[in-house]
Scaffold this active site. Structure first.
Site, PDB file in Angstrom:
ATOM      1  N   PRO A 214       0.780  -1.247   0.000  1.00  0.00           N
ATOM      2  CA  PRO A 214       0.000   0.000   0.000  1.00  0.00           C
ATOM      3  C   PRO A 214       0.807   1.290   0.000  1.00  0.00           C
ATOM      4  O   PRO A 214       0.787   2.065   0.968  1.00  0.00           O
ATOM      5  CB  PRO A 214      -0.833  -0.133   1.277  1.00  0.00           C
ATOM      6  CG  PRO A 214       0.049  -0.914   2.194  1.00  0.00           C
ATOM      7  CD  PRO A 214       0.774  -1.899   1.325  1.00  0.00           C
ATOM      8  N   CYS A 215       1.478   1.581  -1.106  1.00  0.00           N
ATOM      9  CA  CYS A 215       2.200   2.842  -1.206  1.00  0.00           C
ATOM     10  C   CYS A 215       1.244   4.035  -1.233  1.00  0.00           C
ATOM     11  O   CYS A 215       1.664   5.175  -1.008  1.00  0.00           O
ATOM     12  CB  CYS A 215       3.119   2.860  -2.423  1.00  0.00           C
ATOM     13  SG  CYS A 215       2.314   2.510  -3.992  1.00  0.00           S
ATOM     14  N   HIS A 216      -0.056   3.774  -1.484  1.00  0.00           N
ATOM     15  CA  HIS A 216      -1.028   4.865  -1.446  1.00  0.00           C
ATOM     16  C   HIS A 216      -1.223   5.396  -0.031  1.00  0.00           C
ATOM     17  O   HIS A 216      -1.783   6.485   0.156  1.00  0.00           O
ATOM     18  CB  HIS A 216      -2.376   4.399  -2.024  1.00  0.00           C
ATOM     19  CG  HIS A 216      -3.018   3.281  -1.268  1.00  0.00           C
ATOM     20  ND1 HIS A 216      -2.699   1.952  -1.483  1.00  0.00           N
ATOM     21  CD2 HIS A 216      -3.970   3.285  -0.284  1.00  0.00           C
ATOM     22  CE1 HIS A 216      -3.429   1.195  -0.691  1.00  0.00           C
ATOM     23  NE2 HIS A 216      -4.197   1.972   0.051  1.00  0.00           N
TER      24      HIS A 216
END
Length: 251
Positions: A214-216
């Protein structure tokens, strides 16, 4: 197979450029537009593309190039890489599985996808094969539940393709809880190297597995959304989904 947008609804005044785009996309789009149009005409073409096709010309070209990469046969690449196209509320996604797990999951048409596909192919010495199996079915089910707001932790196995440092950064991303965010500074501190903010941000940008890694969930220290290959609108939507702020039907 990935869905290639049809250009049939494009106004007839663009027939010549449409034929070029449908048959020959080896030339860079910017050079092609410069060859055919004035700056004003190029802007009008882009708007007509968005209005009638649903995407910009450069995105259409990227999709065509992605399809070509996936259809290419690679000599001396004996391994089979399973590929699947998945529909989501935020657009179609491309998934690629290696022998150990999911190694690529990105929105179709986004920048850097071609480079990521090439990197995966070279690292795993594989041929891309569109097919359905237990891995693709599990990912489809989990993404469906995720976008319904009913899944917070994924069971789909991962196969990270990157340097040791990149993998370290990506593993740190996996520790950010659903519905929460971290700054690049906090991520660098977690890794024991608080001065490596830029390196950490660069590694986040090289993440090939959207949503599951989850780089978001990483934002600027000032709380603003920054850098997301899938687009800031998608990043905002994913964070809103995880915070329970919107219904997926609104995406």
């Amino acid at each position: 197979m990935i869905t290639l947008p049809s250009l049939n609804e494009l106004p007839s005044k663009w027939n010549e450029i449409r034929e070029r785009l449908e048959t020959d996309f080896s030339t860079g789009l910017e050079a092609l537009l410069h060859e055919y149009f004035t700056e004003h005409e190029a802007k009008q073409l882009e708007q007509d593309f968005i209005d009638s096709i649903g995407c910009a010309p450069e995105e259409y070209v990227r999709i065509r190039r992605t399809i070509r990469l996936l259809e290419t046969r690679y000599p001396n690449s004996p391994n089979e890489l399973t590929v699947a196209a998945l529909a989501t509320p935020l657009g179609e996604m491309l998934a690629v599985f290696g022998g150990k797990g999911l190694c690529l999951l990105e929105f179709v048409g986004q920048k850097q996808l071609e480079q990521e596909i090439t990197a995966v192919q070279k690292a795993l010495h594989g041929q891309f094969i569109f097919q359905e199996n237990e891995q693709t079915q599990l990912l489809r089910q989990e993404l469906d539940l995720y976008f319904q707001g009913r899944l917070k932790v994924f069971a789909t196995p991962l196969e990270m393709i990157g340097t040791a440092f990149q993998q370290q950064v990506w593993n740190a991303l996996l520790t950010i809880p659903y519905g929460e965010t971290r700054s690049y500074k906090e991520q660098a501190q977690q890794l024991g190297n608080p001065k490596a903010i830029r390196a950490v941000a660069a590694a986040n940008g090289q993440n090939k597995v959207s949503i599951l890694i989850p780089c978001h969930r990483v934002i600027g220290s000032d709380g603003k959304l920054t850098g997301y290959a899938g687009g800031l609108n998608r990043k905002q939507s994913l964070l809103a989904l995880e915070r329970g702020e919107v219904q997926t039907a609104l995406f």
